[in-house]
Design a protein around this motif. Sequence first.
Motif, short mmCIF file in Angstrom:
data_model
loop_
_atom_site.label_atom_id
_atom_site.label_comp_id
_atom_site.label_asym_id
_atom_site.label_seq_id
_atom_site.Cartn_x
_atom_site.Cartn_y
_atom_site.Cartn_z
N LYS A 181 51.46 -55.49 1.26
CA LYS A 181 51.08 -56.88 1.02
C LYS A 181 50.08 -57.34 2.07
O LYS A 181 50.22 -57.05 3.24
N LYS A 182 49.10 -58.11 1.63
CA LYS A 182 48.11 -58.64 2.57
C LYS A 182 48.61 -59.90 3.25
O LYS A 182 48.38 -60.11 4.43
N LYS A 183 49.29 -60.76 2.49
CA LYS A 183 49.78 -62.02 3.04
C LYS A 183 51.30 -62.08 2.89
O LYS A 183 51.83 -61.88 1.81
N TRP A 184 51.97 -62.36 3.99
CA TRP A 184 53.43 -62.46 3.99
C TRP A 184 53.83 -63.92 4.15
O TRP A 184 53.19 -64.67 4.87
N ASN A 185 54.93 -64.30 3.48
CA ASN A 185 55.49 -65.62 3.71
C ASN A 185 56.91 -65.47 4.25
O ASN A 185 57.41 -64.35 4.40
N GLU A 236 54.60 -72.97 1.30
CA GLU A 236 54.55 -72.00 0.20
C GLU A 236 55.95 -71.46 -0.12
O GLU A 236 56.34 -71.36 -1.28
N LYS A 247 53.85 -58.17 9.38
CA LYS A 247 53.49 -56.89 8.76
C LYS A 247 53.49 -55.79 9.82
O LYS A 247 54.07 -54.73 9.62
N ASP A 260 52.76 -61.50 13.64
CA ASP A 260 52.24 -60.55 12.66
C ASP A 260 53.42 -59.73 12.13
O ASP A 260 53.70 -58.64 12.60
N GLN A 288 51.07 -67.52 14.45
CA GLN A 288 52.23 -66.94 13.79
C GLN A 288 52.32 -65.46 14.10
O GLN A 288 51.31 -64.78 14.29
#
Length: 103
Positions: A30-34, A64, A6, A4, A2
């Motif tokens: 944010k550490k994790k993006w959806n 998610e 960010k 990156d 996927q």
Amino acid sequence: MQADYKKIYTDLILEKYPFKQIEYQSFLNKKKWNCLDVIQLNNMLFPNKAFENSSQKHKSYDKESILEILRYQKEKELNNSQLAKYFKLSRNTIALWKKKYWI
């Protein structure tokens, strides 16, 4: 693999919109993006250009994000048509998601 997002959006904001860096700091930290984070940030950066005259055929959502969209529908007590209009999806897509994820 996927993308990156960010890094992509951080570089974009730093290079083209440095004056907006503080405004979007909560996204950048944010550490994790959806998928919804990416769409929301894209709409904030490009409000008039977001998804105008573009095909919706190639949009994809992770599990998610789908569950988050369906939770939003429950919280706001929206029907499939209202939810589809809000997220610019088809009613059939939402019906399929509800059937697949038993919501």
